[in-house]
Design a protein around this motif. Structure first.
Motif: not given
Ligand SMILES: C[C@H](O)[C@H](O)[C@H]1CNC2=NC(N)=NC(=O)C2=N1
Length: 115
Positions: A73-75, A88-92
């Protein structure tokens, strides 16, 4: 109940639900130095860290990168002289997931380990 930093990211699929504002409000007190920002309609968690010079900011950046790789999980990270800003957020799912709060808490631990 394990703290956020003790938790591990879960595999997040594209259909996972974004955190609701209420869920965000419940989680945010555990991350007092982080703020919620919105970019292009996407809610994100962001914190800036200050350092004595660029080399320290870069070392921190690399440690956060190793953390990201370990959790899959990447920033986004902006690295400057004396400063690094981690977002941080969740791309998908184009928003915030519980994983982002785990990773923010783990990011705070990287900076403590750094000094
Ligand atoms: C294939 C790969 O595991 C996925 O694209 C991962 C990589 N790292 C990620 N990081 C973040 N922040 N959000 C994602 O949706 C994401 N997906």
């Amino acid at each position: 109940m394990p703290t956020l930093a003790e938790q591990h990211c879960s595999a997040c699929h594209g259909e996972a639900a974004r955190l609701t504002p209420e869920q965000i409000d419940q989680l945010l007190p555990a991350l007092p130095k982080w703020q919620i920002v919105e970019r292009g309609g996407i809610m994100q968690l962001q914190r800036s860290f200050t350092f004595r010079n660029f080399a320290q900011a870069l070392d921190f950046t690399n440690r956060v990168g190793e953390l990201a790789e370990s959790q899959g999980h990447h920033p986004a990270i902006t690295t400057e002289w004396g400063k690094a800003t981690v977002t941080w957020w969740t791309h998908k799912i184009r928003g915030l997931h519980h994983n982002d709060f785990i990773m923010a808490a783990r990011t705070d631990e990287v900076v403590h380990a750094n000094v």
